[in-house]
Design a protein around this motif. Sequence first.
Motif, PDB file in Angstrom:
ATOM      1  N   PHE A 327       1.018  -1.191  -0.010  1.00 49.37           N
ATOM      2  CA  PHE A 327       0.098   0.011   0.087  1.00 49.37           C
ATOM      3  C   PHE A 327       1.027   1.387   0.083  1.00 49.37           C
ATOM      4  O   PHE A 327       1.509   1.290   0.980  1.00 49.37           O
ATOM      5  N   GLN A 328       1.026   1.802  -1.081  1.00 45.75           N
ATOM      6  CA  GLN A 328       1.939   3.015  -1.393  1.00 45.75           C
ATOM      7  C   GLN A 328       1.384   4.264  -1.204  1.00 45.75           C
ATOM      8  O   GLN A 328       0.486   4.875  -1.820  1.00 45.75           O
ATOM      9  N   LEU A 329       1.779   4.942  -0.221  1.00 39.45           N
ATOM     10  CA  LEU A 329       1.345   6.303  -0.167  1.00 39.45           C
ATOM     11  C   LEU A 329       2.082   7.313  -1.114  1.00 39.45           C
ATOM     12  O   LEU A 329       2.912   7.396  -1.496  1.00 39.45           O
ATOM     13  N   LEU A 330       1.135   8.307  -1.422  1.00 40.61           N
ATOM     14  CA  LEU A 330       1.381   9.317  -2.595  1.00 40.61           C
ATOM     15  C   LEU A 330       1.397  10.523  -2.023  1.00 40.61           C
ATOM     16  O   LEU A 330       0.630  11.085  -1.142  1.00 40.61           O
ATOM     17  N   HIS A 331       2.132  11.455  -2.708  1.00 40.11           N
ATOM     18  CA  HIS A 331       2.076  12.841  -2.771  1.00 40.11           C
ATOM     19  C   HIS A 331       0.751  13.387  -3.386  1.00 40.11           C
ATOM     20  O   HIS A 331       0.105  12.578  -4.162  1.00 40.11           O
ATOM     21  N   LYS A 332       0.322  14.587  -3.167  1.00 42.22           N
ATOM     22  CA  LYS A 332      -0.885  15.086  -3.839  1.00 42.22           C
ATOM     23  C   LYS A 332      -0.667  15.083  -5.390  1.00 42.22           C
ATOM     24  O   LYS A 332      -1.587  15.108  -6.109  1.00 42.22           O
ATOM     25  N   ASP A 333       0.557  15.255  -5.877  1.00 39.33           N
ATOM     26  CA  ASP A 333       0.815  15.114  -7.203  1.00 39.33           C
ATOM     27  C   ASP A 333       0.935  14.019  -7.732  1.00 39.33           C
ATOM     28  O   ASP A 333       1.340  13.711  -9.050  1.00 39.33           O
ATOM     29  N   ASP A 334       0.705  12.880  -7.094  1.00 39.06           N
ATOM     30  CA  ASP A 334       0.390  11.267  -7.555  1.00 39.06           C
ATOM     31  C   ASP A 334       2.177  10.940  -7.749  1.00 39.06           C
ATOM     32  O   ASP A 334       2.018   9.689  -8.243  1.00 39.06           O
ATOM     33  N   THR A 335       2.863  11.423  -6.930  1.00 38.62           N
ATOM     34  CA  THR A 335       4.273  10.857  -6.885  1.00 38.62           C
ATOM     35  C   THR A 335       4.344  10.124  -5.625  1.00 38.62           C
ATOM     36  O   THR A 335       3.800  10.413  -4.688  1.00 38.62           O
ATOM     37  N   ALA A 336       5.232   9.048  -5.594  1.00 35.06           N
ATOM     38  CA  ALA A 336       5.382   8.090  -4.387  1.00 35.06           C
ATOM     39  C   ALA A 336       6.007   8.671  -3.281  1.00 35.06           C
ATOM     40  O   ALA A 336       7.253   9.572  -3.708  1.00 35.06           O
ATOM     41  N   LYS A 337       5.604   8.460  -2.037  1.00 33.53           N
ATOM     42  CA  LYS A 337       6.253   8.939  -0.896  1.00 33.53           C
ATOM     43  C   LYS A 337       7.113   7.798  -0.523  1.00 33.53           C
ATOM     44  O   LYS A 337       7.232   6.675  -1.242  1.00 33.53           O
ATOM     45  N   PRO A 374     -10.313  14.134  -1.295  1.00 36.68           N
ATOM     46  CA  PRO A 374      -9.243  15.425  -0.881  1.00 36.68           C
ATOM     47  C   PRO A 374      -8.955  16.231  -2.201  1.00 36.68           C
ATOM     48  O   PRO A 374      -8.805  15.636  -3.369  1.00 36.68           O
ATOM     49  N   LYS A 375      -8.820  17.413  -1.686  1.00 39.33           N
ATOM     50  CA  LYS A 375      -8.484  18.355  -3.095  1.00 39.33           C
ATOM     51  C   LYS A 375      -7.155  18.563  -2.932  1.00 39.33           C
ATOM     52  O   LYS A 375      -6.364  18.461  -2.122  1.00 39.33           O
ATOM     53  N   ASP A 376      -6.676  19.153  -4.312  1.00 38.32           N
ATOM     54  CA  ASP A 376      -5.328  19.310  -4.674  1.00 38.32           C
ATOM     55  C   ASP A 376      -4.862  20.680  -4.328  1.00 38.32           C
ATOM     56  O   ASP A 376      -3.900  21.190  -3.572  1.00 38.32           O
ATOM     57  N   GLY A 377      -5.827  21.556  -4.784  1.00 40.78           N
ATOM     58  CA  GLY A 377      -5.507  23.013  -4.690  1.00 40.78           C
ATOM     59  C   GLY A 377      -4.741  23.664  -5.590  1.00 40.78           C
ATOM     60  O   GLY A 377      -5.102  24.744  -6.079  1.00 40.78           O
ATOM     61  N   GLY A 378      -3.450  23.163  -5.923  1.00 35.05           N
ATOM     62  CA  GLY A 378      -2.501  23.820  -6.648  1.00 35.05           C
ATOM     63  C   GLY A 378      -1.666  23.192  -7.676  1.00 35.05           C
ATOM     64  O   GLY A 378      -1.288  23.686  -8.623  1.00 35.05           O
ATOM     65  N   HIS A 379      -1.560  22.081  -7.503  1.00 33.29           N
ATOM     66  CA  HIS A 379      -0.668  21.268  -8.330  1.00 33.29           C
ATOM     67  C   HIS A 379      -1.168  21.184  -9.905  1.00 33.29           C
ATOM     68  O   HIS A 379      -0.427  21.525 -10.675  1.00 33.29           O
ATOM     69  N   ARG A 380      -2.607  20.756 -10.191  1.00 33.06           N
ATOM     70  CA  ARG A 380      -2.907  20.592 -11.214  1.00 33.06           C
ATOM     71  C   ARG A 380      -2.984  21.968 -12.117  1.00 33.06           C
ATOM     72  O   ARG A 380      -2.537  22.269 -13.230  1.00 33.06           O
ATOM     73  N   PRO A 381      -3.300  23.243 -11.493  1.00 32.99           N
ATOM     74  CA  PRO A 381      -3.237  24.442 -12.201  1.00 32.99           C
ATOM     75  C   PRO A 381      -2.115  24.864 -12.543  1.00 32.99           C
ATOM     76  O   PRO A 381      -1.683  25.581 -13.567  1.00 32.99           O
ATOM     77  N   ALA A 382      -0.957  24.354 -11.766  1.00 31.77           N
ATOM     78  CA  ALA A 382       0.332  24.717 -11.916  1.00 31.77           C
ATOM     79  C   ALA A 382       0.725  24.152 -13.267  1.00 31.77           C
ATOM     80  O   ALA A 382       1.706  24.677 -13.898  1.00 31.77           O
TER      81      ALA A 382
END
Length: 396
Positions: A327-337, A374-382
């Motif tokens: 079970f891999q946790l991810l950052h909000k931008d879909d990259t692996a922690k 959960p919301k991203d807020g900034g990654h996708r607009p960036a």
Amino acid sequence: MGRSIEVVVLGGGYAGVMAANRLRQGDKVKVTVVNPRQVFVPRLRLHQLVGGTHDAVVDYREVLAEGVELVVDSATHIDAVGRTVSLAEGGSIGYDYLIYAVGSLSAGPQVPGIAEFAYPVATLEAAQRLRSVLLDTPVTATVTVVGGGPVGTETAAELAEQGRSVRLVCGGVLAPNLHPSARRTARKYLTKLGVEVIEGPDTSVTAVRAGSVELGDGRALASQVTIWTAGFGVPDLADRSGLRTDAAGRLLTDETLTSIDSDRIIAAGDASAPSDLPFRMSAYIAGCLGAHAADTVLARIADEPPAPIDLAFQAMCFSFGRGTGIFQLLHKDDTAKRVYFPGFMGRKLKEYSCAASVKHLATEAHKPGSHHWPKDGGHRPALLRARNENVTTPSA
């Protein structure tokens, strides 16, 4: 009294069912789901169907809201001007709004021999066919699984746990979305199950033959059953209907998931390409996009501006047979922690995720509007800003 607003949902998968259920919030909204089969298919279970540990079907009465009409048929054409959908069994169905949630398929036969000699896993019927083939194949026969993503990895592990001789050809790196430390754990689990993992440069399959596969490095490997899980494809319904799509055939939309060709067509799930920057294939993402598509329709019905999609990633998970998982946790931008849960705990969390993907649909059916994410807020607009700047900035 005014007439009902007719909303047709094409596709009864995670995105389509979530959208249909959520639309029940609307007053005088009549919802019809068009789907080619009369059962819901939890695609996260298809590798288990292949291995014989799950039938990968759920009765629609368990996940589809009361009052939503299910039409068991396939759409053959969308008339965006006339607002009608032609059906394979004959006739057509009209709509005020259409939600395009037709899902995804295995990639087309870009590699010679796929259509003739390889077995996909992407649909219920394909997985059932492969299951039947394996039942007629000796356990000692070499099985080659092509594709090192979640479906390929899980299918290889499922079959190896049964004592089959399994080879996994990754065409690159194994499980590329995992953190390197989690990837090492994945290799360990596959090795323990007896899976031969072939990864690295020039390991892409260049041809599939009767009884073998050929790799980019020139090797020809014996393979009595070849399973194809690599690549990505979608139904060509949008393209055939004259709607604009991305290079893979996904319907092009704006950030509210509204088609760039018609504000009466909204897309969700694997077959959608918001701003030509589609989300990764995922049951979790499909459900969230389905919910947002419904919110966009309801906003348009209310003559309110729909909101852009805002979605953060949380985790991805792999099973390695019935007893082990990651079970891999991810950052909000879909990259692996760096953080992940292996072993028995990983397997329990994976199973919880599979069950939750269906439970969320059932909950939305009983309480429309209850699904939150959960919301991203900034990654996708960036990402969108950076891409637009690269497009508009002339090269030096």
